[in-house]
Design a protein around this motif. Sequence first.
Motif, short mmCIF file in Angstrom:
data_model
loop_
_atom_site.label_atom_id
_atom_site.label_comp_id
_atom_site.label_asym_id
_atom_site.label_seq_id
_atom_site.Cartn_x
_atom_site.Cartn_y
_atom_site.Cartn_z
N GLN A 166 44.79 6.62 1.65
CA GLN A 166 45.33 5.30 1.99
C GLN A 166 46.50 5.40 2.96
OE1 GLN A 166 45.05 2.20 -0.86
NE2 GLN A 166 47.12 1.44 -0.46
N VAL A 167 47.35 6.41 2.77
CA VAL A 167 48.47 6.58 3.70
C VAL A 167 47.96 6.89 5.10
CG1 VAL A 167 50.47 8.00 4.27
CG2 VAL A 167 50.10 7.30 1.91
N ARG A 168 46.97 7.77 5.20
CA ARG A 168 46.42 8.12 6.52
C ARG A 168 45.73 6.93 7.18
NH1 ARG A 168 43.98 14.27 5.61
NH2 ARG A 168 46.02 15.32 5.71
N GLU A 169 45.15 6.07 6.36
CA GLU A 169 44.46 4.91 6.89
C GLU A 169 45.43 3.83 7.36
OE1 GLU A 169 41.51 1.38 5.24
OE2 GLU A 169 41.51 3.33 4.23
N ARG A 170 46.49 3.60 6.60
CA ARG A 170 47.40 2.50 6.90
C ARG A 170 48.62 2.91 7.72
NH1 ARG A 170 47.80 -1.64 1.79
NH2 ARG A 170 45.57 -1.82 1.36
N HIS A 171 48.98 4.19 7.67
CA HIS A 171 50.18 4.65 8.37
C HIS A 171 49.79 5.87 9.21
CE1 HIS A 171 52.53 2.07 5.63
NE2 HIS A 171 51.74 2.54 4.69
N LYS A 172 49.11 5.63 10.29
CA LYS A 172 48.50 6.70 11.08
C LYS A 172 49.53 7.64 11.71
CE LYS A 172 44.37 3.94 12.05
NZ LYS A 172 43.58 4.60 11.02
N LYS A 173 50.76 7.17 11.88
CA LYS A 173 51.78 8.01 12.52
C LYS A 173 52.50 8.93 11.53
CE LYS A 173 52.78 4.82 16.32
NZ LYS A 173 53.85 4.04 17.01
N LEU A 174 52.31 8.69 10.24
CA LEU A 174 52.98 9.53 9.25
C LEU A 174 52.27 10.86 9.08
CD1 LEU A 174 53.94 7.02 6.40
CD2 LEU A 174 55.28 7.74 8.39
N ARG A 175 53.07 11.90 8.84
CA ARG A 175 52.52 13.25 8.64
C ARG A 175 52.26 13.47 7.16
NH1 ARG A 175 56.47 16.71 12.70
NH2 ARG A 175 55.92 15.56 14.58
N VAL A 176 51.00 13.57 6.80
CA VAL A 176 50.58 13.71 5.40
C VAL A 176 50.01 15.10 5.20
CG1 VAL A 176 49.15 12.76 3.56
CG2 VAL A 176 50.02 11.25 5.37
N TYR A 177 50.43 15.76 4.13
CA TYR A 177 49.95 17.12 3.86
C TYR A 177 49.67 17.26 2.37
CZ TYR A 177 49.59 22.18 4.69
OH TYR A 177 49.13 23.47 4.81
N CYS A 178 48.47 17.69 2.04
CA CYS A 178 48.05 17.88 0.65
C CYS A 178 47.79 19.37 0.41
CB CYS A 178 46.79 17.05 0.36
SG CYS A 178 46.23 17.16 -1.36
N ILE A 179 48.37 19.91 -0.64
CA ILE A 179 48.25 21.35 -0.89
C ILE A 179 48.31 21.61 -2.39
CG2 ILE A 179 50.73 21.82 -0.78
CD1 ILE A 179 50.04 24.40 0.78
N THR A 180 47.62 22.65 -2.84
CA THR A 180 47.76 23.08 -4.23
C THR A 180 48.98 23.98 -4.35
OG1 THR A 180 46.40 25.05 -3.93
CG2 THR A 180 45.25 23.01 -4.55
N THR A 181 49.53 24.11 -5.54
CA THR A 181 50.68 24.98 -5.74
C THR A 181 50.33 26.43 -5.43
OG1 THR A 181 51.54 23.48 -7.43
CG2 THR A 181 52.41 25.72 -7.42
N GLU A 182 49.13 26.83 -5.79
CA GLU A 182 48.68 28.19 -5.49
C GLU A 182 48.66 28.44 -3.99
OE1 GLU A 182 44.92 31.20 -6.45
OE2 GLU A 182 44.74 29.06 -6.80
N ALA A 183 48.21 27.45 -3.23
CA ALA A 183 48.17 27.58 -1.76
C ALA A 183 49.58 27.64 -1.19
CB ALA A 183 47.39 26.43 -1.15
N PHE A 184 50.52 26.86 -1.79
CA PHE A 184 51.91 26.91 -1.34
C PHE A 184 52.48 28.31 -1.55
CE2 PHE A 184 56.44 26.66 -2.21
CZ PHE A 184 56.91 25.93 -1.12
N ILE A 185 52.18 28.91 -2.70
CA ILE A 185 52.66 30.27 -2.99
C ILE A 185 52.07 31.26 -1.98
CG2 ILE A 185 52.55 32.15 -4.67
CD1 ILE A 185 52.67 29.96 -6.86
N ASN A 186 50.76 31.16 -1.72
CA ASN A 186 50.12 32.05 -0.75
C ASN A 186 50.71 31.87 0.64
OD1 ASN A 186 48.44 33.06 -2.73
ND2 ASN A 186 46.78 31.62 -2.28
N ASP A 187 51.00 30.62 0.99
CA ASP A 187 51.60 30.32 2.28
C ASP A 187 52.97 30.99 2.41
OD1 ASP A 187 51.85 29.19 4.75
OD2 ASP A 187 52.35 27.19 4.05
N LEU A 188 53.76 30.90 1.34
CA LEU A 188 55.09 31.51 1.34
C LEU A 188 54.99 33.04 1.47
CD1 LEU A 188 58.11 31.14 1.10
CD2 LEU A 188 57.88 31.10 -1.39
#
Length: 447
Positions: A168-190
């Motif tokens: 809904q955020v991506r649909e209604r607020h196209k200029k906003l930066r939205v990022y969805c991630i799992t905690t495991e992926a955040f740890i791997n990213d770090l």
Amino acid sequence: MLTKTPQEAWSEFLETVEKRCSPTEFQNWFAPIRLREEVSEELCLEVPNIFVQEYLINNYKKELSSFLSVKATGELSLSFTISETKKAEPLPQIPLNQLASPSSQHALEVKLNPNYTFQHFIEGPSNQFVKSAAVGIATRPGKSYTLMFIHGGVGLGKTHILHSIGHQVRERHKKLRVYCITTEAFINDLVDNLRNKSLDRMKRFYRSLDVLLVDDIQFLQNRPNFEEEFCNTFESLINQGKQIVITSDKPPGQLKLSERLIARMEWGLVANVGIPDLETRVAILQHKAEQKGFRLPQSIAFFIAEHIYNNVRQLEGAINRLNAYCRLMKLDITQEVVESTLGELFQTSSHKKISVDNILKSVATIFGVRISDLKSSVRSKDVSFPRQVAMYLAKELINDSLMRLASAFGGKTHSTLLHAWKKIAGLVKKDERLRRQIDMARRNLEA
């Protein structure tokens, strides 16, 4: 009181508060506050972040008014500044693909499930509040509740709500930066960014987001180094007024995380996704069947819903299996076909011993309260009523003396337990919803 300087009044306030609250609370919330300067009769406090400011005003405004003067507008003669060391550095508006390193962010971002939208989310008493709050956040991200913490058991729809917010955020607020991630992926990213010595780039990336959606925060438990970096990111976004939504299988207070992070998560809007009641499960089954292109008779839907009740994901799996079997075998959907196809999924009774602890856990899950609250002396209706339900179940299901049963509820008396049993026994005869909640609790205990 008015003859005292604001600094003297603040010192007296701190002395009073220190006697009332625990040492941990004082160290977390009051010790970091510093006096800045006196502006006429106004007290100026320097706080490390907006959490401390909100905590002070929300929890101690009445006490502060006893020590500080009040303006003509009725507001306290009090102002705040955020510590310079804690302020988020202004970041240039760089496209996400330039901020993200090729080996990390793009690969780790969770793609939003196209089926996980608000339109496909079946609403019922157990999740009505969560959905309403989520829709409000998606409509005005960062405006109403900058932090939302969603908790509930496995397969109850937490990820569905999280992805729905993202859609809904991506649909209604196209200029906003939205990022969805799992905690495991955040740890791997770090880990990847530490290995590649690109941690600063990762920090800039996460701090540039407008909406951060984090799934399964419980996987951050017992990982203090990763927790610290997440907490720093968390605070940076909140101080900028950005939106964060977090999901977990437990409420913040039951997670094995630092007191600092737990306090910050409890500061936000904490919402529980409960086990759906019978009607909601029937609606879920019929909606999933409709999506698969076949009609599920209501009597069959009720039959399935009465035997699968803890997990929405299992309901969807049951529909998938039933649909495939009937299509391949060219059979009509009957109760006999359902029993032969889904029998192993049905949650049947066992003969395990039922304890008060098991009852408390089951009731706490259904009513969305803490086990510790059920055993406490809290008398608010949202706690006392579930406690009475638990006492009713204890007397009904456990063959033991009233005195011993009552003592398991934080040292209550046998007369308290007997009163609760009589009250619930009377209500259950005329309250259909309560009867179903108690039936659900019994099934949970027997499953």
